[in-house]
Design an enzyme around this catalytic site. Structure first.
Site, PDB file in Angstrom:
ATOM      1  N   LYS A 177       0.852  -1.203   0.000  1.00 45.98           N
ATOM      2  CA  LYS A 177       0.000   0.000   0.000  1.00 45.98           C
ATOM      3  C   LYS A 177       0.882   1.246   0.000  1.00 45.98           C
ATOM      4  O   LYS A 177       0.568   2.251  -0.644  1.00 45.98           O
ATOM      5  CB  LYS A 177      -0.921  -0.020   1.232  1.00 45.98           C
ATOM      6  CG  LYS A 177      -1.891   1.157   1.342  1.00 45.98           C
ATOM      7  CD  LYS A 177      -3.170   0.927   0.566  1.00 45.98           C
ATOM      8  CE  LYS A 177      -3.989   2.163   0.242  1.00 45.98           C
ATOM      9  NZ  LYS A 177      -4.658   2.827   1.320  1.00 45.98           N
ATOM     10  N   ASN A 185       0.559   9.452  -5.035  1.00 52.27           N
ATOM     11  CA  ASN A 185       0.107  10.670  -4.340  1.00 52.27           C
ATOM     12  C   ASN A 185       0.894  11.930  -4.677  1.00 52.27           C
ATOM     13  O   ASN A 185       0.308  12.957  -5.063  1.00 52.27           O
ATOM     14  CB  ASN A 185       0.086  10.425  -2.832  1.00 52.27           C
ATOM     15  CG  ASN A 185      -1.016   9.464  -2.423  1.00 52.27           C
ATOM     16  OD1 ASN A 185      -1.403   8.589  -3.176  1.00 52.27           O
ATOM     17  ND2 ASN A 185      -1.527   9.611  -1.219  1.00 52.27           N
TER      18      ASN A 185
HETATM   19  N1  LIG Z   1     -10.641   9.635   2.819  1.00 52.30           N
HETATM   20  C1  LIG Z   1     -10.394   8.469   2.243  1.00 52.30           C
HETATM   21  O1  LIG Z   1     -11.069   8.089   1.274  1.00 52.30           O
HETATM   22  C2  LIG Z   1      -9.307   7.553   2.763  1.00 52.30           C
HETATM   23  C3  LIG Z   1      -9.207   6.250   2.237  1.00 52.30           C
HETATM   24  C4  LIG Z   1      -8.217   5.392   2.739  1.00 52.30           C
HETATM   25  C5  LIG Z   1      -7.345   5.835   3.713  1.00 52.30           C
HETATM   26  N2  LIG Z   1      -7.453   7.116   4.175  1.00 52.30           N
HETATM   27  C6  LIG Z   1      -6.521   7.527   5.222  1.00 52.30           C
HETATM   28  O2  LIG Z   1      -7.262   7.690   6.418  1.00 52.30           O
HETATM   29  C7  LIG Z   1      -6.706   8.735   7.209  1.00 52.30           C
HETATM   30  C8  LIG Z   1      -7.766   9.808   7.416  1.00 52.30           C
HETATM   31  O3  LIG Z   1      -8.063  10.395   6.166  1.00 52.30           O
HETATM   32  P1  LIG Z   1      -9.325  11.366   5.956  1.00 52.30           P
HETATM   33  O4  LIG Z   1      -9.402  11.624   4.511  1.00 52.30           O
HETATM   34  O5  LIG Z   1     -10.490  10.814   6.649  1.00 52.30           O
HETATM   35  O6  LIG Z   1      -8.797  12.677   6.714  1.00 52.30           O
HETATM   36  P2  LIG Z   1      -9.682  13.832   7.354  1.00 52.30           P
HETATM   37  O7  LIG Z   1      -8.757  14.990   7.543  1.00 52.30           O
HETATM   38  O8  LIG Z   1     -10.920  14.013   6.565  1.00 52.30           O
HETATM   39  O9  LIG Z   1     -10.118  13.223   8.770  1.00 52.30           O
HETATM   40  C9  LIG Z   1      -9.330  13.213   9.921  1.00 52.30           C
HETATM   41  C10 LIG Z   1     -10.140  13.909  10.996  1.00 52.30           C
HETATM   42  O10 LIG Z   1      -9.562  13.642  12.256  1.00 52.30           O
HETATM   43  C11 LIG Z   1      -9.771  14.797  13.066  1.00 52.30           C
HETATM   44  N3  LIG Z   1      -8.846  14.727  14.206  1.00 52.30           N
HETATM   45  C12 LIG Z   1      -7.501  14.779  14.226  1.00 52.30           C
HETATM   46  N4  LIG Z   1      -7.039  14.637  15.481  1.00 52.30           N
HETATM   47  C13 LIG Z   1      -8.139  14.512  16.273  1.00 52.30           C
HETATM   48  C14 LIG Z   1      -8.323  14.351  17.670  1.00 52.30           C
HETATM   49  N5  LIG Z   1      -7.287  14.290  18.517  1.00 52.30           N
HETATM   50  N6  LIG Z   1      -9.591  14.279  18.142  1.00 52.30           N
HETATM   51  C15 LIG Z   1     -10.649  14.331  17.305  1.00 52.30           C
HETATM   52  N7  LIG Z   1     -10.538  14.461  15.966  1.00 52.30           N
HETATM   53  C16 LIG Z   1      -9.292  14.562  15.469  1.00 52.30           C
HETATM   54  C17 LIG Z   1      -9.478  15.942  12.107  1.00 52.30           C
HETATM   55  O11 LIG Z   1     -10.002  17.154  12.597  1.00 52.30           O
HETATM   56  C18 LIG Z   1     -10.187  15.436  10.849  1.00 52.30           C
HETATM   57  O12 LIG Z   1     -11.531  15.843  10.834  1.00 52.30           O
HETATM   58  C19 LIG Z   1      -5.477   9.224   6.441  1.00 52.30           C
HETATM   59  O13 LIG Z   1      -4.343   8.533   6.852  1.00 52.30           O
HETATM   60  C20 LIG Z   1      -5.827   8.862   5.008  1.00 52.30           C
HETATM   61  O14 LIG Z   1      -4.696   8.757   4.177  1.00 52.30           O
HETATM   62  C21 LIG Z   1      -8.409   7.986   3.744  1.00 52.30           C
HETATM   63  C1  LIG Z   2      -5.157   4.775  -3.377  1.00 42.38           C
HETATM   64  C2  LIG Z   2      -5.234   6.274  -3.409  1.00 42.38           C
HETATM   65  C3  LIG Z   2      -3.944   6.841  -3.956  1.00 42.38           C
HETATM   66  C4  LIG Z   2      -6.380   6.500  -4.353  1.00 42.38           C
HETATM   67  O1  LIG Z   2      -6.700   7.839  -4.576  1.00 42.38           O
HETATM   68  C5  LIG Z   2      -5.577   6.786  -1.997  1.00 42.38           C
HETATM   69  O2  LIG Z   2      -4.945   6.001  -1.039  1.00 42.38           O
HETATM   70  C6  LIG Z   2      -5.212   8.245  -1.759  1.00 42.38           C
HETATM   71  O3  LIG Z   2      -5.768   9.097  -2.467  1.00 42.38           O
HETATM   72  O4  LIG Z   2      -4.397   8.515  -0.855  1.00 42.38           O
END
Ligand SMILES: NC(=O)c1ccc[n+]([C@@H]2O[C@H](COP(=O)([O-])OP(=O)(O)OC[C@H]3O[C@@H](n4cnc5c(N)ncnc54)[C@H](O)[C@@H]3O)[C@@H](O)[C@H]2O)c1
Ligand SMILES: CC(C)(CO)[C@@H](O)C(=O)[O-]
Length: 298
Positions: A177, A185
């Site tokens: 991953k 990215n």
């Molecule tokens: N969004 C996606 O589709 C997706 C898919 C796969 C993986 N991810 C991964 O998941 C993780 C989160 O991504 P995201 O897109 O949801 O980010 P995001 O910024 O939308 O969500 C994270 C949230 O956590 C909150 N936060 C941070 N610290 C906090 C705390 N101490 N208490 C309460 N809230 C807190 C932030 O304010 C934010 O709203 C990242 O590592 C991302 O790469 C995201």
């Molecule tokens: C797989 C991926 C690159 C798809 O957009 C996602 O993990 C992201 O956006 O970080």
């Protein structure tokens, strides 16, 4: 199962909202999102169309549950680990992108599980999350091997309708991953292109080099990931998400901090530890970090 989701942003709201179909879930997030959920429930749009009523709070300290699911961005993991350390959890599982999150969490918790998620989620407005793509959760012991806690958490996820695999080879899956994210990215963020653009010249060569260096670094650390597998995984994801904007592109376009340190930056650091060359990851990390330092980040 009682579940706390720490980081109710895009992914956390979606996963927590889906888990709430079968479990007792508390979302920990920020205002005004939590207030909207408390008042009117969480609306899940896109691939799902449902309104879910569940607890949401901005106070993550002192909670207790069978499992805490961590979905903050990787740069917020140290803070999340401290918040969770004030509560009681049977297991803590990271579903974040990037590497190093489990190690940070393990500094504060006895039972940490590793996970990856390929669901697509975007928090559109307070109280609303859009599922932009159904995917899969893979989880297991961070160091590999079987884990009865991973089996339990996997069953809980499955019973809520999340496509879930419990894996005994998490190190390999995490590095694969990582190769995908290291390849896609930064290039899509810097060139402001959709993921599918990395399948064509001239980006193709850069992306393959970043994935190849990641695999070489993984092998130098004893993880069996071939260059071919890393490149194939990267191209498969770029093809499947061809029309999507990567998370790093969205971060850059919105002036937000990126997860570069846990992605290309992590590859560079681990490559250095093992005296492996990673010039493409070094270049990509350097340019994104230069952008981060030159901008007033939100
Ligand atoms: N969004 C996606 O589709 C997706 C898919 C796969 C993986 N991810 C991964 O998941 C993780 C989160 O991504 P995201 O897109 O949801 O980010 P995001 O910024 O939308 O969500 C994270 C949230 O956590 C909150 N936060 C941070 N610290 C906090 C705390 N101490 N208490 C309460 N809230 C807190 C932030 O304010 C934010 O709203 C990242 O590592 C991302 O790469 C995201
Ligand atoms: C797989 C991926 C690159 C798809 O957009 C996602 O993990 C992201 O956006 O970080």
């Amino acid at each position: 199962m009682e579940i706390v989701v720490l980081g109710a942003g895009s992914l956390g709201s979606l996963v927590g909202g889906l888990l709430a179909g079968a479990h007792d879930v508390t979302l920990v997030g920020r205002e005004p999102h939590v207030e909207a959920i408390e008042a009117d429930g969480l609306e899940i749009r896109g691939e799902y169309d449902r309104r879910v009523f569940l607890r949401a709070t901005a106070e993550g300290e002192g909670l207790a549950a069978d499992c805490a699911v961590v979905t903050v961005k990787s740069f917020d993991t140290p803070d999340a680990a401290h918040v969770l350390a004030t509560g009681e959890y049977g297991a803590v599982i990271s579903l974040q992108n990037g590497m190093g999150n489990e190690a940070v969490l393990a500094g504060h918790h006895d039972t940490v599980l590793a996970g990856t998620a390929t669901y697509g989620a975007v928090r559109r407005e307070p109280g609303v999350v859009d599922c932009t793509g159904r995917g899969e959760v893979v989880l297991g012991a961070p160091g590999g091997g079987r884990s009865s806690m991973a089996d339990r958490v996997g069953e809980a996820f499955r019973s809520a309708g999340l496509e879930t695999t419990v894996a005994a080879d998490m190190p390999r899956r995490l590095w694969a991953k990582l190769a995908v994210n290291a390849g896609i990215n930064a290039v899509t963020a810097l060139a402001r292109v959709e993921n599918g653009a990395v399948l064509e010249a001239p980006a193709e060569e850069l992306v393959r080099a970043a994935a190849r260096e990641t695999a070489r670094t993984a092998r130098a650390h004893g993880v069996d990931l071939s260059n071919r597998e890393a490149i194939a995984a990267t191209e498969r994801v770029a093809d499947r998400t061809a029309g999507n904007e990567s998370s790093m592109r969205q971060d850059v376009e919105n002036g937000r901090q990126t997860e570069i340190d846990a992605i290309n930056g992590y590859v560079v650091d681990r490559a250095e530890d093992a005296s492996v060359a990673a010039p493409t990851n070094r270049l990509l990390a350097g340019v994104i970090r230069t952008w981060e330092r030159g901008r007033k980040l939100r």
